[in-house]
Structures are given as structure tokens and as C-alpha cells.
Design a protein around this motif. Structure first.
Motif, PDB file in Angstrom:
ATOM      1  N   LEU A 178       0.864  -1.180   0.000  1.00 47.42           N
ATOM      2  CA  LEU A 178       0.000   0.000   0.000  1.00 47.42           C
ATOM      3  C   LEU A 178       0.897   1.225   0.000  1.00 47.42           C
ATOM      4  O   LEU A 178       1.741   1.382   0.888  1.00 47.42           O
ATOM      5  CB  LEU A 178      -0.915   0.004   1.218  1.00 47.42           C
ATOM      6  CG  LEU A 178      -1.972  -1.104   1.291  1.00 47.42           C
ATOM      7  CD1 LEU A 178      -2.799  -0.956   2.565  1.00 47.42           C
ATOM      8  CD2 LEU A 178      -2.869  -1.094   0.064  1.00 47.42           C
ATOM      9  N   THR A 205       1.145   4.873   0.752  1.00 47.84           N
ATOM     10  CA  THR A 205       0.402   5.857   1.537  1.00 47.84           C
ATOM     11  C   THR A 205       0.766   7.290   1.206  1.00 47.84           C
ATOM     12  O   THR A 205       0.054   8.218   1.582  1.00 47.84           O
ATOM     13  CB  THR A 205       0.633   5.602   3.039  1.00 47.84           C
ATOM     14  OG1 THR A 205       2.043   5.631   3.300  1.00 47.84           O
ATOM     15  CG2 THR A 205       0.086   4.237   3.442  1.00 47.84           C
ATOM     16  N   SER A 220       3.923   0.558   2.565  1.00 46.35           N
ATOM     17  CA  SER A 220       3.654  -0.125   3.834  1.00 46.35           C
ATOM     18  C   SER A 220       2.927  -1.423   3.527  1.00 46.35           C
ATOM     19  O   SER A 220       2.422  -1.632   2.422  1.00 46.35           O
ATOM     20  CB  SER A 220       2.811   0.759   4.758  1.00 46.35           C
ATOM     21  OG  SER A 220       1.516   0.952   4.205  1.00 46.35           O
ATOM     22  N   GLN A 221       2.870  -2.297   4.532  1.00 45.86           N
ATOM     23  CA  GLN A 221       2.136  -3.560   4.426  1.00 45.86           C
ATOM     24  C   GLN A 221       2.585  -4.375   3.214  1.00 45.86           C
ATOM     25  O   GLN A 221       1.766  -4.955   2.502  1.00 45.86           O
ATOM     26  CB  GLN A 221       0.618  -3.293   4.334  1.00 45.86           C
ATOM     27  CG  GLN A 221       0.065  -2.385   5.413  1.00 45.86           C
ATOM     28  CD  GLN A 221       0.220  -2.966   6.807  1.00 45.86           C
ATOM     29  OE1 GLN A 221       0.175  -4.172   6.972  1.00 45.86           O
ATOM     30  NE2 GLN A 221       0.414  -2.119   7.796  1.00 45.86           N
ATOM     31  N   THR A 226       3.670  -7.417   1.326  1.00 44.98           N
ATOM     32  CA  THR A 226       3.366  -8.819   1.580  1.00 44.98           C
ATOM     33  C   THR A 226       3.630  -9.651   0.336  1.00 44.98           C
ATOM     34  O   THR A 226       3.391  -9.187  -0.782  1.00 44.98           O
ATOM     35  CB  THR A 226       1.887  -8.976   2.002  1.00 44.98           C
ATOM     36  OG1 THR A 226       1.643  -8.163   3.157  1.00 44.98           O
ATOM     37  CG2 THR A 226       1.543 -10.415   2.317  1.00 44.98           C
ATOM     38  N   TYR A 240      -5.058 -10.632  -0.263  1.00 44.18           N
ATOM     39  CA  TYR A 240      -4.237  -9.550   0.299  1.00 44.18           C
ATOM     40  C   TYR A 240      -5.119  -8.498   0.975  1.00 44.18           C
ATOM     41  O   TYR A 240      -4.840  -8.061   2.097  1.00 44.18           O
ATOM     42  CB  TYR A 240      -3.392  -8.899  -0.789  1.00 44.18           C
ATOM     43  CG  TYR A 240      -2.643  -7.681  -0.289  1.00 44.18           C
ATOM     44  CD1 TYR A 240      -1.527  -7.818   0.521  1.00 44.18           C
ATOM     45  CD2 TYR A 240      -3.082  -6.390  -0.590  1.00 44.18           C
ATOM     46  CE1 TYR A 240      -0.849  -6.704   1.011  1.00 44.18           C
ATOM     47  CE2 TYR A 240      -2.420  -5.276  -0.110  1.00 44.18           C
ATOM     48  CZ  TYR A 240      -1.299  -5.435   0.688  1.00 44.18           C
ATOM     49  OH  TYR A 240      -0.640  -4.338   1.181  1.00 44.18           O
ATOM     50  N   LEU A 241      -6.177  -8.093   0.292  1.00 39.84           N
ATOM     51  CA  LEU A 241      -7.009  -7.022   0.832  1.00 39.84           C
ATOM     52  C   LEU A 241      -7.754  -7.447   2.087  1.00 39.84           C
ATOM     53  O   LEU A 241      -8.140  -6.598   2.904  1.00 39.84           O
ATOM     54  CB  LEU A 241      -8.002  -6.555  -0.235  1.00 39.84           C
ATOM     55  CG  LEU A 241      -7.368  -5.834  -1.442  1.00 39.84           C
ATOM     56  CD1 LEU A 241      -8.418  -5.562  -2.508  1.00 39.84           C
ATOM     57  CD2 LEU A 241      -6.694  -4.536  -1.009  1.00 39.84           C
ATOM     58  N   GLY A 292      -6.559  -8.729   4.578  1.00 43.59           N
ATOM     59  CA  GLY A 292      -5.737  -8.344   5.718  1.00 43.59           C
ATOM     60  C   GLY A 292      -5.770  -6.858   6.019  1.00 43.59           C
ATOM     61  O   GLY A 292      -5.165  -6.407   6.997  1.00 43.59           O
ATOM     62  N   HIS A 293      -6.487  -6.093   5.183  1.00 41.64           N
ATOM     63  CA  HIS A 293      -6.564  -4.632   5.363  1.00 41.64           C
ATOM     64  C   HIS A 293      -8.003  -4.187   5.144  1.00 41.64           C
ATOM     65  O   HIS A 293      -8.294  -3.395   4.251  1.00 41.64           O
ATOM     66  CB  HIS A 293      -5.613  -3.936   4.389  1.00 41.64           C
ATOM     67  CG  HIS A 293      -4.253  -4.559   4.348  1.00 41.64           C
ATOM     68  ND1 HIS A 293      -3.316  -4.403   5.356  1.00 41.64           N
ATOM     69  CD2 HIS A 293      -3.683  -5.382   3.442  1.00 41.64           C
ATOM     70  CE1 HIS A 293      -2.233  -5.093   5.055  1.00 41.64           C
ATOM     71  NE2 HIS A 293      -2.422  -5.697   3.904  1.00 41.64           N
ATOM     72  N   ASN A 341     -10.074  -2.232   6.556  1.00 45.33           N
ATOM     73  CA  ASN A 341     -10.512  -0.851   6.814  1.00 45.33           C
ATOM     74  C   ASN A 341      -9.941   0.156   5.824  1.00 45.33           C
ATOM     75  O   ASN A 341     -10.120   1.362   5.990  1.00 45.33           O
ATOM     76  CB  ASN A 341     -10.126  -0.451   8.241  1.00 45.33           C
ATOM     77  CG  ASN A 341     -10.806  -1.317   9.279  1.00 45.33           C
ATOM     78  OD1 ASN A 341     -11.966  -1.687   9.118  1.00 45.33           O
ATOM     79  ND2 ASN A 341     -10.083  -1.663  10.339  1.00 45.33           N
ATOM     80  N   GLN A 342      -9.217  -0.331   4.813  1.00 44.70           N
ATOM     81  CA  GLN A 342      -8.608   0.560   3.835  1.00 44.70           C
ATOM     82  C   GLN A 342      -9.526   0.687   2.616  1.00 44.70           C
ATOM     83  O   GLN A 342      -9.905  -0.315   2.002  1.00 44.70           O
ATOM     84  CB  GLN A 342      -7.247   0.015   3.392  1.00 44.70           C
ATOM     85  CG  GLN A 342      -6.233  -0.092   4.520  1.00 44.70           C
ATOM     86  CD  GLN A 342      -5.641   1.258   4.894  1.00 44.70           C
ATOM     87  OE1 GLN A 342      -6.038   2.278   4.352  1.00 44.70           O
ATOM     88  NE2 GLN A 342      -4.692   1.258   5.791  1.00 44.70           N
TER      89      GLN A 342
END
Length: 621
Positions: free
Chosen positions: A35, A37, A43-44, A46, A63-64, A66-67, A69-70
Motif C-alpha cells: 500500500l 500511503t 507499507s504492508q 506482503t 491480500y485485501l 488483511g486490510h 478498513n482501507q
């Protein structure tokens, strides 16, 4: 799932206003995600194994997940595959997909997919000395072509060419050129490979699978018993245990790579250097610097002195292709940014420009009207720069040149463009009045493009694809738009009717039912008869697509609103530009239906589908 810590130092920069951007480098074996930012800030990061998923969409969802709230609006992927058009069939995996379908599945506004080595080439200009391991001598020349190749599951090849205002990358499949042996040992390996393939490319041998093939071929040639080993096991046996056969394999591999790199260097005239990426060579570390690679690179006979000047580097920084797709996405979004933010963008990016370009930026900020009215020679004189610098400034902001910059910049200064700006004076020539009408309209279209709600358009197209019947409701000036839509939809073999009489609107709406769709068109969206008809249609179970102002009563009553928020004083002037924007939305939906019909054999008869395919061939797109 493994997490790959990114140790590359990053500057602290402001976050993106529209949220983080999803970047990916998807190879045949592994996929790397991150990601972004802020500019250059990952960041993140993977790493996922592609074998664990049966397609690209499940891979992305993994992948998403794990995130959660993004909210991701924009994404760019590097793919180990040729990229040509929307539909992609991967070479080294049994995955195939439509880029636009993936974009819709993820709910993205923007999705770019580029060749992985095109992305890696785009990352080269940003590398620092700490990101690279130089192998051998040579010194890079400034403003010179660079080449990049990298063995992994395949062999990627690309290049980057400096221009007066940036860089151009090459979309190449150079890994598939014929392999050319340089000695008897390599000829024996080629003969071994010929047992399996008639055409043996560089990629067959200078790659991860190629290391394993070289291992088997040399074991046979040397008459030794060798247990089956993977590429990673061969490298470990050579570098950690000093296994003689495995060391010979790596030395042979390095020599082949040196020859391939030299061929790329002389082909491109790559005095900016040759860069080695991929997943194999960086793991060899310092051993590779002592390998036969550089000696074979310089073994060019009469051109030894020529090629000895060219430096060679191993890319050591983690996840380099992610920085390339980041740069490509940034340039794309700069080119698509809204016109009303252009002055802000000039001010925000001033510190990233060269000193000469900063003088142009200062002129734009301090004297915007003068920049709009003067030719390039005068702009260059006022900023005390050369004319090419003016062009570089425009391209740094994502435009092709001064003309496109001026067009967007004019929109940013005037905001919404009332049609009265197109009214002419008695003294205006035909040329002047033509320019006023066209320039104002084009500026409005560009602003309209940047504000499009693609998700609403997707929903509208889906409703129309399933529609049993489509009726257009419009009165006054909007009837011309509705008539255009009726003609187009009728040619799709979708039953279509037009009602513009206030007495008939509500009667027609009362005959509708579920599966029917009304397209209601109104600039202001406040006509009582039209609103009453829409209420009746909704009560009967029909869906309503409104082409109108987003703040209007009609927009609030519709199933889907396709907004046209251009400001015009319709009490004094005819709605000229709004009508053109409404026609554009009709065209967008028409093309969307036509494209969808090509892959949806379940909708309608075969004759209907062929008729829609024929129609799209006549659309001017």
C-alpha cells in the motif's frame, strides 16, 4: 503468507488525499503487494504464492482481506506477461481475465496493468547507489539509454530512454530471442534442450527453470549421478556447500546471462548501464560479482572496448517493480486530475521541479492570465527559460504540451463555464466566435470527464443490459438527447420509446413493470410532470436512470443518477453545453452495452448479439 520487510529508506511525505494506492508485482510464482500511503512510501508489503490461488481476483482478495478498513480507489499492477488490450491471458500460469472486470470486482476507480519489466524500467531513474551492486567497471553516462533484464520464472527484458522531459520505457519481450551458445558446453546444453523444444529461447535457459535444465544437462554431459534439485537447492548447494556440479551450473548460468546482457547493451546503445533484476541474481550476492558474468559481458570481439565502457548493476533494493508501477500510476493520475485543482497542483509540485521549471511555475501562479494568452516564445521570455523548459514544465504536470496545459488551466481559472462566455460580440470574427464555443465546450467536457462517477455508470449499464423495455422521458431542450438515445437503443434490439408530452408521461409510466427501465433526462430536474411520472414508474417496479443535476429532486427519486452539474442559466440562454454532456452519457452507456454484449451469450438471441456487435463497429470510438 509472508511479510517482506521493506528496508529501503523513504522520505516523509504527505499522504494521498484519496487514500492509499494498491501496488502489486505479480509473477508466475510469487505476487508482491504493498500500500502506497504517500509518494514513494510503501507499507504492508506482503508476498503471496500464486499457486495457492486459482485466479487473480482471489489472490487480490486474499491480500485485501488483511486490510479491511482501507478504502482503495487507485491501483497499478506489474504483471509477468505481455500486455495488449483489456483481456490478458498469462503465459506462465493458466490465469486469464479482463482488466476492467478486475477493476469492477475490487470497486476501483483506476486500475493500470503493465508488463513487469516495463515497470522495473520505470523504476531505474529513481535508484540510488545504495540500491545497486555494480559488477565490473564502466561508468554510466547521463541522459543515456539504460537496459534491464532479469531472470526469474521467465526472463524479462526492457529499456528506458531519456527524453527532453522525462523517460520512455520499452514494452519488450526480448527474453524470447533465440539462445546462442558461446562454447561447446553451452552447445551441449542447447542440444539437450532441443529434445524438448524446437525453439529454445534465452528464457528457457536464463531463468529459474533454466537453472534446473542446465543442472540436468551438465550432469548427463559430465556422466555423474545427480539427485533432482530445485533452483533454490542448486544455489544453496553451490554457494553454501561448494558442490562442484552446482557451482558449474551457476558459472554457466552467469556466463549465459553476461552474453544476453551484452547483446541488449549493444542493441540499445545502453551507455546508461545494464541493470539486472529478477528473483535469482540478487540472492547470489557477492558471488555474482566474482562470477564469469562480467568477463562474458565484455567478450565482444571488435566491440570489447565499446562495451567495456558500459556499467552493469544488480538491483538489490527490495520490491523494485513496485516503485515503477507507483511512478506510472502517479503520472496517469496527474494527467487525469480535475481541472479545478490544477493551480493547487502547480503550487504543490513546485518544490519537485527543476530550478528552471520552478520559474515557469512562478509565472503561472503570479500571472495566470498572461500564461493563457501568450505564445510559448513570450512565456519562455517572461520566465527567463528556454522554450523546451516550458514544455518540460507542462509534461511534469502530466500534459502532452503547452496547448493541453492551457486548455485545462483555463478551466481551473473559470470554474464552471456558463454558456454566456460563448456569446459573441458584434466585432468578433467567425474564427473568434468558433474558438469561444469550442474552447468552452472542450473545457467543460474535460472537467465532466474528471468528475464522472464510474460506479453509477456501471450500475446504469447493468440495469440496461437486463432491461425488457427502455422508455425515455424528457421535455423541452432535453428531448433531442432522448431522441438520440431512443435511436441508439432501438438498434440494440431493445424495445425503446420516447415520451415528451406532459399528458402522456404519467400514463406511459403506469404501464411499466419490473424489468423495465426509464431514462429521465432533465437539466434542472424539477419539472412536476416529469417527477410525477418517475414516481409512478418506481411504484410499478420499474427502475429509473436520471441524467440530471446531482442536487435535483429528480436525482433523489432515481434508482441511479448520472450527474450533469454544469452551470448554465437556462432562463436566459439555451442549455448548450449541458445538452452535449447529456449526449455523452448516452454514448457512454451505449458503448458499455455494446461491449458487454460481446461476451454475454445468454442475453437475447444470437441474431440480437450479432446486431449489437455490428452496431459497435459503427460507433465512432
Amino acid at each position: 503468507m509472508t511479510v517482506d520487510p521493506d528496508t529501503k529508506p523513504k522520505p516523509t511525505r504527505a499522504a494521498f488525499a484519496d487514500g492509499p494506492r494498491l501496488l502489486a508485482d505479480i509473477g508466475a510464482t510469487h505476487a508482491r503487494f504493498g500500500l502506497e500511503t504517500g509518494p514513494g512510501v510503501l507499507s504492508q508489503v506482503t508476498v503471496l504464492r500464486c499457486d495457492d490461488y486459482d485466479g487473480i481476483v482471489p489472490l487480490l482478495h486474499a491480500y485485501l482481506a488483511g486490510h479491511p478498513n482501507q478504502r482503495i480507489n487507485h491501483a497499478a499492477f506489474a504483471l509477468a506477461n505481455p500486455i495488449s488490450g483489456d483481456f490478458i491471458r498469462m503465459t506462465n500460469r493458466d490465469w486469464q481475465f479482463s482488466t476492467d472486470e478486475v477493476r469492477r470486482a475490487l470497486g476501483l476507480s483506476t486500475l493500470l496493468i503493465v508488463n513487469d519489466f516495463t515497470a522495473l524500467a520505470m523504476a531505474l531513474p529513481g535508484f540510488q547507489a545504495r540500491d545497486l551492486l555494480q559488477v565490473g567497471g564502466g561508468e554510466a553516462q547521463t541522459h543515456a539509454v539504460s537496459g534491464v533484464l532479469g531472470p526469474g520464472t521467465g526472463l524479462g527484458v526492457s529499456g528506458v530512454i531519456p527524453t527532453i522531459d522525462g523517460f520512455v520505457t520499452l514494452g519488450s519481450e526480448g527474453g524470447h530471442v533465440n539462445f546462442a551458445p558461446s562454447d561447446e558446453r553451452e552447445f551441449a546444453i542447447l542440444q539437450y534442450a532441443w529434445r524438448e523444444w524446437k525453439h529454445v529461447s534465452n528464457e528457457r535457459l536464463i531463468s529459474g527453470p533454466g537453472v534446473e535444465l542446465i543442472y540436468r544437462a551438465l550432469a548427463q554431459r559430465n556422466g555423474v549421478e545427480a539427485p533432482p534439485r530445485s533452483t533454490a537447492e542448486i544455489m544453496a548447494a553451490a554457494l553454501d556447500a561448494g558442490d562442484a556440479l552446482c557451482l558449474e551450473v551457476l558459472e554457466t548460468f552467469a556466463g549465459m546471462l553476461g552474453s544476453a546482457a551484452a547483446n541488449l547493451a549493444v542493441t540499445l546503445g545502453a551507455f546508461g548501464g545494464i541493470f539486472i533484476g529478477g528473483g535469482i541474481v540478487p540472492r547470489m550476492g557477492e558471488w555474482f560479482a566474482r562470477s564469469p558474468f562480467r568477463a562474458r559481458f565484455e567478450a565482444k570481439g571488435r566491440f570489447t572496448d565499446y562495451i567495456a565502457q558500459i556499467p552493469t548493476y544488480v538491483i538489490m533494493t527490495p520490491n523494485p517493480a513496485l516503485y515503477g508501477v507507483s511512478a506510472i500510476l502517479l503520472e496517469h493520475l496527474r494527467g487525469r486530475s480535475g481541472a479545478n485543482t490544477l493551480m493547487d497542483r502547480v503550487q504543490q509540485l513546485r518544490h519537485e521541479l527543476s530550478p528552471a521549471e520552478q520559474r515557469v511555475a512562478s509565472l503561472v501562479v503570479d500571472h495566470p492570465r498572461k500564461v493563457l494568452s501568450e505564445p510559448i516564445a513570450e512565456i519562455a521570455r517572461l520566465a527567463d527559460v528556454s522554450q523546451p523548459t516550458v514544455i518540460r514544465f507542462c509534461r511534469s504536470l502530466g500534459f502532452q504540451g503547452l496547448a493541453e496545459f492551457k486548455l485545462k488551466f483555463a478551466g481551473s481559472l473559470t470554474g464552471t463555464i456558463p454558456v454566456r462566455h460563448s456569446q459573441v460580440r458584434v466585432t468578433d470574427s467567425t474564427h473568434d466566435l468558433s474558438a469561444k464555443v469550442i474552447d468552452n465546450t472542450v473545457s467543460a467536457i474535460l472537467k465532466f470527464r474528471d468528475a464522472l462517477d464510474v460506479h453509477a455508470i456501471d450500475r446504469a449499464i447493468e440495469l440496461l443490459r437486463r432491461a425488457r423495455r427502455v422508455e425515455f422521458y424528457a421535455m423541452g431542450n432535453s428531448r433531442a438527447v432522448a431522441l438520440d438515445g431512443q435511436h441508439k437503443f432501438f438498434r440494440f434490439r431493445i424495445p425503446a420509446a420516447l415520451y415528451g408530452d406532459s399528458h402522456l408521461l404519467n400514463l406511459a409510466a403506469g404501464l411499466l413493470g419490473p424489468g423495465d427501465v426509464v431514462i429521465a433526462i432533465s437539466t434542472g430536474g424539477q419539472l412536476p410532470d416529469l417527477l410525477e411520472a418517475v414516481d409512478t414508474a418506481r411504484a410499478q417496479g420499474a427502475d429509473v436512470i436520471a441524467i440530471t443535476s446531482s442536487k435535483s429532486p429528480l436525482a433523489k427519486k432515481a434508482s441511479v443518477c448520472l450527474s450533469v452539474d454544469h452551470s448554465e442559466d437556462s432562463t436566459t440562454f439555451l442549455s448548450m453545453i449541458s445538452r452535449i454532456l447529456q449526449l455523452l452519457l448516452i454514448d457512454i452507456m451505449s458503448v458499455g452495452i455494446s461491449l458487454g454484449a460481446q461476451g454475454e451469450g445468454s442475453q437475447g438471441s444470437q441474431a440480437d448479439i450479432e446486431q449489437r456487435r455490428l452496431l459497435i463497429s459503427h460507433l465512432d470510438i
